[in-house]
Design a protein around this motif. Structure first.
Motif, PDB file in Angstrom:
ATOM      1  N   THR A 199       0.816  -1.217   0.000  1.00  0.00           N
ATOM      2  CA  THR A 199       0.000   0.000   0.000  1.00  0.00           C
ATOM      3  C   THR A 199       0.849   1.265   0.000  1.00  0.00           C
ATOM      4  N   SER A 200       2.146   1.137   0.271  1.00  0.00           N
ATOM      5  CA  SER A 200       3.037   2.306   0.315  1.00  0.00           C
ATOM      6  C   SER A 200       4.083   2.249  -0.785  1.00  0.00           C
ATOM      7  N   SER A 201       3.718   1.687  -1.901  1.00  0.00           N
ATOM      8  CA  SER A 201       4.609   1.603  -3.057  1.00  0.00           C
ATOM      9  C   SER A 201       3.744   1.416  -4.297  1.00  0.00           C
ATOM     10  N   SER A 202       4.382   1.173  -5.409  1.00  0.00           N
ATOM     11  CA  SER A 202       3.645   0.886  -6.641  1.00  0.00           C
ATOM     12  C   SER A 202       3.589  -0.618  -6.860  1.00  0.00           C
ATOM     13  N   ALA A 203       2.511  -1.080  -7.478  1.00  0.00           N
ATOM     14  CA  ALA A 203       2.319  -2.516  -7.639  1.00  0.00           C
ATOM     15  C   ALA A 203       1.604  -2.819  -8.943  1.00  0.00           C
ATOM     16  N   ARG A 204       1.789  -4.050  -9.379  1.00  0.00           N
ATOM     17  CA  ARG A 204       1.084  -4.609 -10.539  1.00  0.00           C
ATOM     18  C   ARG A 204       0.042  -5.574  -9.998  1.00  0.00           C
ATOM     19  N   VAL A 205      -1.210  -5.284 -10.228  1.00  0.00           N
ATOM     20  CA  VAL A 205      -2.308  -6.125  -9.749  1.00  0.00           C
ATOM     21  C   VAL A 205      -2.905  -6.889 -10.920  1.00  0.00           C
ATOM     22  N   LYS A 206      -3.127  -8.175 -10.724  1.00  0.00           N
ATOM     23  CA  LYS A 206      -3.832  -8.978 -11.734  1.00  0.00           C
ATOM     24  C   LYS A 206      -5.128  -9.483 -11.130  1.00  0.00           C
ATOM     25  N   LEU A 207      -6.224  -9.042 -11.706  1.00  0.00           N
ATOM     26  CA  LEU A 207      -7.564  -9.466 -11.303  1.00  0.00           C
ATOM     27  C   LEU A 207      -8.089 -10.435 -12.359  1.00  0.00           C
ATOM     28  N   THR A 208      -8.264 -11.691 -11.985  1.00  0.00           N
ATOM     29  CA  THR A 208      -8.733 -12.720 -12.912  1.00  0.00           C
ATOM     30  C   THR A 208     -10.140 -13.157 -12.528  1.00  0.00           C
ATOM     31  N   VAL A 209     -11.007 -13.236 -13.515  1.00  0.00           N
ATOM     32  CA  VAL A 209     -12.379 -13.704 -13.329  1.00  0.00           C
ATOM     33  C   VAL A 209     -12.579 -14.918 -14.227  1.00  0.00           C
ATOM     34  N   TYR A 210     -13.047 -16.028 -13.665  1.00  0.00           N
ATOM     35  CA  TYR A 210     -13.257 -17.218 -14.482  1.00  0.00           C
ATOM     36  C   TYR A 210     -14.593 -17.865 -14.152  1.00  0.00           C
ATOM     37  N   ARG A 211     -15.151 -18.557 -15.145  1.00  0.00           N
ATOM     38  CA  ARG A 211     -16.418 -19.248 -14.959  1.00  0.00           C
ATOM     39  C   ARG A 211     -16.184 -20.469 -14.076  1.00  0.00           C
ATOM     40  N   ASN A 212     -17.094 -20.716 -13.155  1.00  0.00           N
ATOM     41  CA  ASN A 212     -16.916 -21.827 -12.224  1.00  0.00           C
ATOM     42  C   ASN A 212     -16.929 -23.171 -12.945  1.00  0.00           C
ATOM     43  N   GLU A 213     -16.260 -24.144 -12.349  1.00  0.00           N
ATOM     44  CA  GLU A 213     -16.072 -25.443 -12.998  1.00  0.00           C
ATOM     45  C   GLU A 213     -17.384 -26.187 -13.199  1.00  0.00           C
ATOM     46  N   GLY A 214     -17.338 -27.069 -14.184  1.00  0.00           N
ATOM     47  CA  GLY A 214     -18.519 -27.861 -14.534  1.00  0.00           C
ATOM     48  C   GLY A 214     -18.770 -27.811 -16.017  1.00  0.00           C
ATOM     49  N   GLY A 215     -18.971 -28.976 -16.637  1.00  0.00           N
ATOM     50  CA  GLY A 215     -19.240 -29.042 -18.058  1.00  0.00           C
ATOM     51  C   GLY A 215     -17.971 -29.178 -18.878  1.00  0.00           C
ATOM     52  N   LEU A 216     -18.175 -29.276 -20.185  1.00  0.00           N
ATOM     53  CA  LEU A 216     -17.055 -29.336 -21.123  1.00  0.00           C
ATOM     54  C   LEU A 216     -17.000 -27.976 -21.824  1.00  0.00           C
ATOM     55  N   TYR A 217     -17.071 -27.930 -23.150  1.00  0.00           N
ATOM     56  CA  TYR A 217     -17.160 -26.613 -23.779  1.00  0.00           C
ATOM     57  C   TYR A 217     -18.416 -25.886 -23.317  1.00  0.00           C
ATOM     58  N   LEU A 218     -19.494 -26.626 -23.186  1.00  0.00           N
ATOM     59  CA  LEU A 218     -20.734 -26.041 -22.667  1.00  0.00           C
ATOM     60  C   LEU A 218     -20.676 -26.045 -21.148  1.00  0.00           C
ATOM     61  N   PRO A 219     -20.625 -24.874 -20.518  1.00  0.00           N
ATOM     62  CA  PRO A 219     -20.534 -24.844 -19.053  1.00  0.00           C
ATOM     63  C   PRO A 219     -21.843 -25.238 -18.392  1.00  0.00           C
ATOM     64  N   GLU A 220     -21.735 -25.758 -17.184  1.00  0.00           N
ATOM     65  CA  GLU A 220     -22.923 -26.093 -16.397  1.00  0.00           C
ATOM     66  C   GLU A 220     -23.467 -24.894 -15.646  1.00  0.00           C
ATOM     67  N   THR A 221     -22.656 -23.870 -15.506  1.00  0.00           N
ATOM     68  CA  THR A 221     -23.065 -22.654 -14.802  1.00  0.00           C
ATOM     69  C   THR A 221     -22.348 -21.470 -15.414  1.00  0.00           C
ATOM     70  N   ASN A 222     -22.948 -20.303 -15.300  1.00  0.00           N
ATOM     71  CA  ASN A 222     -22.297 -19.063 -15.721  1.00  0.00           C
ATOM     72  C   ASN A 222     -21.818 -18.251 -14.528  1.00  0.00           C
ATOM     73  N   ASN A 223     -21.931 -18.820 -13.314  1.00  0.00           N
ATOM     74  CA  ASN A 223     -21.417 -18.143 -12.132  1.00  0.00           C
ATOM     75  C   ASN A 223     -19.889 -18.099 -12.175  1.00  0.00           C
ATOM     76  N   ILE A 224     -19.330 -17.129 -11.480  1.00  0.00           N
ATOM     77  CA  ILE A 224     -17.888 -16.887 -11.591  1.00  0.00           C
ATOM     78  C   ILE A 224     -17.207 -16.870 -10.222  1.00  0.00           C
ATOM     79  N   SER A 225     -15.890 -17.003 -10.275  1.00  0.00           N
ATOM     80  CA  SER A 225     -15.025 -16.761  -9.126  1.00  0.00           C
ATOM     81  C   SER A 225     -13.960 -15.763  -9.545  1.00  0.00           C
ATOM     82  N   PHE A 226     -13.271 -15.188  -8.569  1.00  0.00           N
ATOM     83  CA  PHE A 226     -12.214 -14.240  -8.913  1.00  0.00           C
ATOM     84  C   PHE A 226     -10.975 -14.480  -8.062  1.00  0.00           C
ATOM     85  N   ILE A 227      -9.846 -14.130  -8.625  1.00  0.00           N
ATOM     86  CA  ILE A 227      -8.552 -14.204  -7.951  1.00  0.00           C
ATOM     87  C   ILE A 227      -7.855 -12.864  -8.140  1.00  0.00           C
TER      88      ILE A 227
END
Length: 280
Positions: A83-111
């Motif tokens: 918080t007292s310097s400069s930083a590179r932040v990476k915010l990743t959003v991905y669809r939750n697991e389940g399914g193959l190409y067709l997902p079982e859900t469109n809900n997401i998680s983030f890192i």
């Protein structure tokens, strides 16, 4: 340590083989520069992320507003002592697991992850920066190619090509053989007082720093700005070529094949960029 869905925890406990970002590239990310806890150009990052999530038909949580995500990023910075310097932040959003190409859900998680940066302000590097064209693979211009997704095979292979050939970077082409962008940022060319950059319709990333530079250049009466296709032939005729991304700001190209370039306009623009950063 990373921030996983609002909880600070060890980063070795997140990824599994069913993670859709890992298995299918079903993920988006934002790379954000922070300065002493301030998120630079945060509003632009946020709205790009929201638009990208809608395009990929991800379910946007009700609490996913600007204030919530900003507080989660700051929580991560605090946990990592940044918080007292400069930083590179990476915010990743991905669809939750389940399914193959067709997902079982469109809900997401983030890192959210963060790493320190050496410079608080944007600086022009005087080091040699040679580039060439990467022509092994081409970008197919479409709305998807403008998004910052985990599907970056061309950028990875291109970066390996650049290293193998003693280059700092490469410029990519689309299927129409027009210059689109660099492997890690947007591209601008300067001829006299005329500045030109490829349009989004050519397939370039909808870059946050690209947007800042467009806004800055439009307010400088001595420059004219054009968003239109760039041929490889124009690179040899340019006075300057520079690249942009949110971490470096502006990176002048010093050499393309046998042509060497100036950085006069780059230096003028980066001063205005730093003013905008302080005021924004």
């Amino acid at each position: 340590m990373i921030n996983f869905n609002g909880t600070i925890q060890d980063n070795n406990t997140i990824l599994n083989a069913n993670n859709r970002g890992f298995a299918y590239g079903d993920a988006l990310f934002e790379t954000i520069k922070t300065s002493y806890g301030k998120l630079l150009f945060w509003e632009d990052h946020y709205f790009r992320l929201m638009a990208s999530m809608r395009i990929l038909r991800m379910e946007i949580p009700m609490n996913f507003n600007m204030e919530f995500l900003e507080s989660e990023i700051n929580k991560t910075l605090e946990a990592k002592g940044l918080t007292s310097s400069s930083a590179r932040v990476k915010l990743t959003v991905y669809r939750n697991e389940g399914g193959l190409y067709l997902p079982e859900t469109n809900n997401i998680s983030f890192i959210i992850d963060a790493k320190p940066l050496p410079n608080d302000f944007y600086l022009i590097s005087e080091n040699a920066y040679e580039v060439d064209l990467f022509k092994d693979y081409y970008i197919s211009p479409s709305l998807l190619s403008t998004l910052k997704t985990n599907n970056k095979s061309l950028n990875v292979v291109g970066s390996i090509f650049a290293k193998e050939n003693g280059l700092e970077n490469c410029l990519t082409l689309n299927t129409n053989k027009n210059v689109v962008e660099a492997l890690n940022g947007n591209v601008f060319i300067v001829k006299g007082n005329h500045i030109k950059t490829p349009p989004l319709s050519d397939g370039c990333l909808k870059g946050i720093m690209r947007k800042q530079l467009l806004d800055i250049i439009k307010d400088i009466p001595e420059y004219t700005l054009e968003e239109s296709s760039i041929s490889a032939f124009e690179l040899q005729k340019a006075d300057e070529i520079f690249l942009t991304n949110t971490i470096v700001g502006i990176q002048p190209i010093t050499k393309y094949r046998k042509k060497k370039f100036l950085n006069i306009v780059s230096k003028a623009l980066i001063q205005k960029l730093n003013v905008k950063m302080r005021l924004g």
